[in-house]
Structure formats: structure tokens, C-alpha cells
Design a protein around this motif. Structure first.
Motif, short mmCIF file in Angstrom:
data_model
loop_
_atom_site.label_atom_id
_atom_site.label_comp_id
_atom_site.label_asym_id
_atom_site.label_seq_id
_atom_site.Cartn_x
_atom_site.Cartn_y
_atom_site.Cartn_z
N LYS A 1 47.48 37.96 45.93
CA LYS A 1 46.18 37.66 45.34
C LYS A 1 45.35 38.92 45.26
CE LYS A 1 43.77 34.39 46.81
NZ LYS A 1 42.95 33.66 47.79
N THR A 2 44.42 38.93 44.33
CA THR A 2 43.53 40.10 44.22
C THR A 2 42.84 40.34 45.56
OG1 THR A 2 43.05 39.35 41.99
CG2 THR A 2 41.77 41.19 42.80
N GLY A 3 42.40 39.26 46.22
CA GLY A 3 41.69 39.37 47.49
C GLY A 3 42.49 39.99 48.60
N THR A 6 42.10 43.81 47.50
CA THR A 6 40.72 44.30 47.53
C THR A 6 40.04 43.90 48.85
OG1 THR A 6 39.98 42.30 46.40
CG2 THR A 6 40.50 44.20 45.02
N THR A 116 34.23 41.54 37.24
CA THR A 116 34.32 40.10 37.05
C THR A 116 33.01 39.65 36.43
OG1 THR A 116 35.81 39.83 38.92
CG2 THR A 116 34.56 37.89 38.25
N MET A 157 50.99 40.01 41.10
CA MET A 157 49.62 39.68 41.48
C MET A 157 49.21 38.39 40.77
SD MET A 157 46.15 41.99 41.33
CE MET A 157 45.90 42.00 39.59
N THR A 159 45.89 35.92 40.32
CA THR A 159 44.46 36.01 40.53
C THR A 159 43.68 35.05 39.64
OG1 THR A 159 42.56 37.50 40.52
CG2 THR A 159 44.27 37.96 38.91
N ASP A 161 40.77 36.05 38.73
CA ASP A 161 39.95 37.00 37.98
C ASP A 161 40.36 37.02 36.51
OD1 ASP A 161 38.75 37.68 40.34
OD2 ASP A 161 39.72 39.63 40.54
N ALA A 166 41.72 42.01 36.44
CA ALA A 166 43.06 41.97 37.05
C ALA A 166 43.86 43.21 36.64
CB ALA A 166 43.79 40.70 36.63
N SER A 182 46.69 36.35 35.50
CA SER A 182 45.24 36.25 35.71
C SER A 182 44.69 34.91 35.27
CB SER A 182 44.53 37.39 34.97
OG SER A 182 44.79 37.29 33.58
N LYS A 189 48.29 29.02 41.07
CA LYS A 189 48.96 30.01 41.93
C LYS A 189 50.05 29.32 42.74
CE LYS A 189 44.61 32.52 42.39
NZ LYS A 189 43.51 32.83 43.28
#
Length: 196
Positions: A1-3, A6, A116, A157, A159, A161, A166, A182, A189
């Protein structure tokens, strides 16, 4: 995941009124009221940005029937009006994504910068403001992705987003565009992972 890639520490990079119905400060006030009940890191960023803009909420500034709309944003009643704050998917779903080209161009530009993009809308009025927040990449993320690739592990990935944000994150950590999915809801997901 993006999280995972990041830090989850967002910063506001842009906020603009859409049309003439609300000033920049009024949009910040609405964002602060709408986002205060939420625990999402993006919400904390917007509330903090409103404070930095000089917005001070009174005891009567409250969001009634505050509801989280999974993967889209939030809705509540504020000042006897139904408000929505969230992504383009939300505003398309509720039939409010009808903003002039100048604003959609800004949204595309901000997204391409890796942000975003979100919107503030009032039922019966339409979108009155738009904003962009950016997350920061974890310092170790590029080297971890590189090590996984060198070990023969395919990195994908997933996401919620937008595509631009993304793609920007993926580029910065070494994930190819073909391995980025994305604009996914949480259940999307899960289904993607289950299908592997």
C-alpha cells in the motif's frame, strides 16, 4: 500500500475556492469542521492547515450525522447544509463533479505533481473548493524496493490514491507503472491480493 511506502504525514500543497460562493477562509473552516471527527492522517493535516490559516472553531461549529464514506471521503450536515469532502469518485457518485475545465486542469496538474486531490461540496450548490495534500516517502522505501527486486520479488503497489499520486510515489521508490494499481477501495485491494 502507499501508506507502507510513505510516512502518512501529509502536508497541504494547494487550496483554492471553486467559483465565487465561498472564500478561502470559509473553505478552511468547513474542512476543519468536517475533518475534526476523523482519525485519518489526511484529516489531521487539513485541520492543522485550517488552524495555520487562522481558523478558530466555536462550540457551535459542529458536523451532525458525520459519516465516513469508505474510499471516498466524509459527509455531514454543517450550518443546515449537507456537505461532502473527498475525492473525485465521491463527487461523481453523488452527481456533483461538474466543475469548469480550469479546475479539472488544476486537479490533473496537482495529481501529476504527486498530490492527492480532494474537493469540498455542498448539496444543491456543488463543489465550492478543492485542495491537494502530499505525503512524504519513507527514507528507507527506495532501498527496500530495490532489495526486493534484486531478490527476485515482484513489488506491486495497491493504493486508493489517484493515478498521478500513485505514479509519482512509484517513480520515486522504483516501482514501474505496470506494477501500480490505483484508485482502489479497500475491498478491491483484498480481491486483488486474493486473485494472486
Amino acid at each position: 500500500k502507499t501508506g507502507t511506502i510513505t510516512t502518512g504525514r501529509f502536508s497541504l500543497s494547494h487550496l483554492e475556492p471553486v467559483g465565487e460562493s465561498k472564500s478561502r477562509k470559509e473553505i478552511f473552516r468547513l474542512l476543519a469542521i468536517m475533518e475534526a471527527p476523523s482519525s485519518h492522517p489526511l484529516s489531521a493535516c487539513l485541520v492543522s492547515a485550517a488552524k495555520d490559516e487562522g481558523v478558530v472553531l466555536s462550540a457551535t461549529d459542529c458536523a451532525l450525522q458525520h459519516t465516513i464514506l469508505k474510499g471516498e471521503g466524509v459527509t455531514a450536515t454543517v450550518d443546515d447544509e449537507r456537505l461532502y469532502v473527498g475525492n473525485a469518485r465521491l463527487f461523481r457518485r453523488v452527481g456533483m463533479y461538474n466543475i469548469p475545465k480550469q479546475y479539472t486542469d488544476w486537479a490533473a496538474e496537482w495529481s501529476d505533481e504527486g498530490g492527492t486531490v480532494g474537493y469540498v461540496g455542498i448539496e444543491g450548490v456543488g463543489i465550492v473548493g478543492m485542495y491537494c495534500v502530499r505525503d512524504t516517502i519513507r527514507e528507507e522505501a527506495p532501498s527496500v524496493v530495490s532489495a526486493l527486486h534484486q531478490s527476485g520479488v515482484e513489488v506491486i503497489m495497491l493504493t486508493g490514491d489517484g493515478q498521478g499520486a500513485a505514479r509519482s510515489v512509484g517513480n520515486r521508490v522504483g516501482i514501474s507503472e505496470s506494477c501500480i494499481q490505483s484508485q482502489l477501495l479497500p475491498e478491491d485491494k483484498l480481491h486483488y491480493v486474493s486473485s494472486l
